[in-house]
Design a protein around this motif. Sequence first.
Motif, PDB file in Angstrom:
ATOM      1  N   TYR A 117     -99.235 -10.552 -68.075  1.00  0.00           N
ATOM      2  CA  TYR A 117     -99.493 -10.748 -66.479  1.00  0.00           C
ATOM      3  C   TYR A 117     -98.029 -10.819 -65.860  1.00  0.00           C
ATOM      4  O   TYR A 117     -97.345 -12.042 -66.250  1.00  0.00           O
ATOM      5  CB  TYR A 117    -100.333 -11.929 -66.303  1.00  0.00           C
ATOM      6  N   VAL A 118     -97.567 -10.020 -65.028  1.00  0.00           N
ATOM      7  CA  VAL A 118     -96.256 -10.018 -64.292  1.00  0.00           C
ATOM      8  C   VAL A 118     -96.568 -10.100 -63.107  1.00  0.00           C
ATOM      9  O   VAL A 118     -97.085  -9.367 -62.418  1.00  0.00           O
ATOM     10  CB  VAL A 118     -95.235  -9.012 -64.762  1.00  0.00           C
ATOM     11  N   LEU A 119     -96.004 -11.365 -62.456  1.00  0.00           N
ATOM     12  CA  LEU A 119     -96.301 -11.510 -60.960  1.00  0.00           C
ATOM     13  C   LEU A 119     -95.135 -11.852 -60.115  1.00  0.00           C
ATOM     14  O   LEU A 119     -94.058 -12.751 -60.627  1.00  0.00           O
ATOM     15  CB  LEU A 119     -97.367 -12.433 -60.777  1.00  0.00           C
ATOM     16  N   GLY A 120     -94.639 -11.364 -59.005  1.00  0.00           N
ATOM     17  CA  GLY A 120     -93.633 -11.628 -58.231  1.00  0.00           C
ATOM     18  C   GLY A 120     -94.327 -12.615 -56.961  1.00  0.00           C
ATOM     19  O   GLY A 120     -95.458 -12.032 -56.522  1.00  0.00           O
TER      20      GLY A 120
ATOM     21  N   ASN B 193     -86.313  -9.566 -55.938  1.00  0.00           N
ATOM     22  CA  ASN B 193     -87.415 -10.267 -56.476  1.00  0.00           C
ATOM     23  C   ASN B 193     -88.318  -9.272 -57.256  1.00  0.00           C
ATOM     24  O   ASN B 193     -88.750  -9.166 -58.514  1.00  0.00           O
ATOM     25  CB  ASN B 193     -88.389 -11.042 -55.540  1.00  0.00           C
ATOM     26  N   TYR B 194     -88.775  -8.211 -56.643  1.00  0.00           N
ATOM     27  CA  TYR B 194     -89.643  -7.020 -56.983  1.00  0.00           C
ATOM     28  C   TYR B 194     -88.991  -6.078 -57.831  1.00  0.00           C
ATOM     29  O   TYR B 194     -89.985  -5.585 -58.822  1.00  0.00           O
ATOM     30  CB  TYR B 194     -90.272  -6.488 -55.889  1.00  0.00           C
TER      31      TYR B 194
ATOM     32  N   GLU C 152     -92.709   0.349 -47.522  1.00  0.00           N
ATOM     33  CA  GLU C 152     -91.567   0.056 -47.844  1.00  0.00           C
ATOM     34  C   GLU C 152     -91.513  -0.066 -49.486  1.00  0.00           C
ATOM     35  O   GLU C 152     -90.536   0.372 -50.301  1.00  0.00           O
ATOM     36  CB  GLU C 152     -90.940  -1.051 -47.281  1.00  0.00           C
ATOM     37  N   LEU C 153     -92.584  -0.856 -50.039  1.00  0.00           N
ATOM     38  CA  LEU C 153     -92.526  -0.938 -51.224  1.00  0.00           C
ATOM     39  C   LEU C 153     -92.669   0.099 -51.988  1.00  0.00           C
ATOM     40  O   LEU C 153     -92.335   0.501 -53.086  1.00  0.00           O
ATOM     41  CB  LEU C 153     -93.754  -2.061 -51.671  1.00  0.00           C
TER      42      LEU C 153
ATOM     43  N   THR D  15     -80.130   0.924 -55.035  1.00  0.00           N
ATOM     44  CA  THR D  15     -80.515  -0.431 -54.648  1.00  0.00           C
ATOM     45  C   THR D  15     -80.836  -1.342 -55.832  1.00  0.00           C
ATOM     46  O   THR D  15     -80.614  -2.295 -56.100  1.00  0.00           O
ATOM     47  CB  THR D  15     -81.459  -0.608 -53.151  1.00  0.00           C
ATOM     48  N   ARG D  16     -82.067  -0.500 -56.277  1.00  0.00           N
ATOM     49  CA  ARG D  16     -82.789  -1.388 -57.364  1.00  0.00           C
ATOM     50  C   ARG D  16     -81.802  -1.557 -58.594  1.00  0.00           C
ATOM     51  O   ARG D  16     -81.566  -2.559 -59.176  1.00  0.00           O
ATOM     52  CB  ARG D  16     -84.001  -0.564 -57.703  1.00  0.00           C
ATOM     53  N   LEU D  17     -80.967  -0.546 -59.080  1.00  0.00           N
ATOM     54  CA  LEU D  17     -80.302  -0.424 -60.202  1.00  0.00           C
ATOM     55  C   LEU D  17     -78.980  -1.499 -59.887  1.00  0.00           C
ATOM     56  O   LEU D  17     -78.798  -2.195 -60.863  1.00  0.00           O
ATOM     57  CB  LEU D  17     -79.743   0.727 -60.564  1.00  0.00           C
TER      58      LEU D  17
END
Length: 938
Positions: A35-38, A54-55, A110-111, A652-654
């Motif tokens: 269970y992985v949660l932001g 965070n995400y 956006e997500l 952006t993510r990287l």
Amino acid sequence: MTSHYDHAQVQEFWQYVWERDDVYELDDDAVDPTYVLGMFPYTSGELHMGHIRNYAITDAYARYRRMQGDDVLHPMGWDAFGLPAENAAYERASDPESWTQACIRRMREELETMGFGYDWSREITTCEPDYYRWNQWLFKRLYEEGLVEYEAATVNWCPDCETVLADAQVEVREAERSEASERASDEAASREAERSEASERASDEAASREAERSEASERASGNDRVCWRCETPVGRRELDQWFFTITDYAEELYEGLDDLAEWPDGVREIQRNWIGRQEGARLTFDVEPIGDDGRGNGTTAVDVFSTRPETVFGATYVAVSPGHDLARELAEADDAVADYVATVRERGPDEVGFDGVETDARAVNPLTGEELPVYVAGYVLDDVGTGAVMGVPAHNDRDHAFAREHGLPIESVLVPEAADDVPDPDLDLESAAYTGEGRLSIPDQPAYDGLESATVREQLPDEHDAIEDDVTYRLRDWLISRQRYWGTPIPVVHCDDCGHVLVPDEDLPVELPEFVRTTGNPLEEHDTFRETTCPECGGPARRETDTMDTFVDSSWYFLRFLSPDLDDAPFDVDRAAEWLPVDVYVGGDEHAVLHLLYIRFFTRALADIGLLDRREPVEKLVSQGTVLYDGEKMSSSKGNVVTPQEYGAETTRLFLLSAAHPEQDFEWTANDVRGAYDLQQTVHRMVTEFVTEDETRVERRDHDDYLAAEIDRTIAAVTDEYERFRFHRAATEIRELARLLRRYREFDRPHEATYRRGLLTLAALLAPMAPHLGEELWNKLRGDGLVVEADWPDPDRDVTAYERERRLIETTVDDVRDIVDVAAIDDPERIELVVAPDWKYRVAALRAADESEERASIVDRAVDEAVPVDRETVASFLADLDPEAGQQLPRDRERSLLERATWLVTDEFDADVAVRTATPGSESAAKARPGKPAIHIS
């Protein structure tokens, strides 16, 4: 085929494929998924860089665990109630529902654009009746368990807005403000409806709690306190409010912190301080009859709590808070007291200072029998300790300030340890209290005179009935009432005959009526909502118009994700027993004392009513750091915001993951972002060139074996870094493997199978952090299926010593460079790497087996094992031996690794490279050591 990677071109396709194949949906029959949660976002209207960081963390880890073969629960939802939506609707002549739904649509888009892999089938929205129905249901269960109270509380009140204000929503206006207060005021002035979840929701909870604790003695009494929105002077009001009695769990919440081994130490310490466990003693003072006219109830017992009960001998007064029961009783008999109590209620805690009013009552010191004056004083807080203090001005700073204000005696009963029986002449108690430890100096109490203060502190509870050991907590009960529209209606009806009555379960949810635009609480303006009938007697009644603090929504939302469509319960109890706790929870540490404390409270409360079988909700907590720009946190008010779309989702993510450890702050710089972009382009170009060119070979050479081994070492290293959430180090490993693969390809035609495996490994290792790129590379290389569903790569050989293997190669190449530079060798023709003789490895192993063994003993053992050198040579070798030498590779493995790595030296220096073992008695045999070959360059 273009070698340029255009994320926008591939993004939509791969997102379509992932959605088509339901790769992120978790089957309800899954057994103990990861269970992985932001922390779900407040629906402010747009995602900021803190959200994305965070995400990105949770998404990378969820993808990694999925590739490791785990079933993964990775859901998303919306924290959709709260004052910002109400304010935004007010400003836009709209309604909170419309505003919130528009925000959700925008934020979800956006997500999705960012490519986060959520199980959208489990999406929840807290402002939907099918969610907040269970807020109401849980409120009722907690009420039935005795964990809900309804009582008066003093709050900030804006008469123009007709609403309660949190302390953070009250601006302090001064003629000349200090830098600190100016910053606070500027921040308040810049608040918008779209402000971040953290600051707005923290303000909600603050609600007349904490400012008075730290600032009451420091703030001037002449400040103007005004509403942050309309600038109307703010007053104080006493309103009936609903509370969750979280204090019932204070001890368990405090002790349980020790078991949260995978929570950051900083968060645990913040919670410890917030709960504020204090060991001390409770002292009972008898208060004599009140007033000459005989009014009052006779002798009253007043309890005070003190961490320094031994200072009771120096008490010169007793003070109670304006809200204390004794203060109310005294007010009935004394107009001056009544006026003071009424006045204090209308003032903020920062305005009270150390004023107070003396009463006619007298308190009896339980140890000396002395009569002490009783004051009602604003500096004594209703919700701290017992709401009463024994004033010891000589040994308490706040008592000292009060005594100076009111001309009360300051009597020393404690002297520093180094002093004699008389007070230190340099100790000016009129100027400041002495609050340290020492020895009691009370000649009229021979039983304690001269004893250490700590000793007396321990003795008193055993020797006096009026004193007993006690523990208090700084933690206060959770005020959940909000006088606003956009929240969960509290499921209570007030009946003149029956009191407050809970709405029956079958009538839940109590839904919000249509929004009415008003300055006060819109629910108060709804006659059809407010006026109802009593569920018990059927008579006319008034519905509760307060709504719940939005922290109630987020205190159990992680449970609703388990079974979001369940109609007959808030969550599936059996599934919760199997799927909890949350394995990894990611969010900012600004939630340490609010949200993170409340989910711990809720979990315990639900366990006590039989809905859960565990008492802690989260196994591992990751507190992500802040993204800075020019040294400051990104903020729309500062104009330093970088939007996620500005550089593209993948870059952006990287960058966010590779810039720093998740828990560290870091600076957003265009140059560093460029590094993340360049890595994508480099890897994409390498794969494109490989699949479009056919210049490979099938025969295997030594440097192919070296590359294969380094691929294995990279897999081991990256796996370790993902497990430890060190994505920045994983990114560095990936960069280094890409660099090595480029160098390998330039050195020689690549071995087809080895090079392809290296590229496939790059694609797989990158996929959790840059999923679109990983999928595109995997597809170009004809990997099996989708990389998002692929198995995490496994090394083909033993990699337990990968760090030592790397260290050997790195230090050897560095040593070659040093020799070439120092000796100024422009064009080396031959380089020899000479491995130490076998006996040195044997002696180093003896040393490593017992580092505490005497050197002479090791020499003896070495000689007994027939090493082919004399004692003096062994002793000399031991004297210069690196402590880590015994942890080096075996000789044969070291030589084999060096032989496979010679191409690196050849490639850099364009020289012939040979590896051999030192011959006995040679200069090389004397110089070479385990892990440190001798080097000859000609």
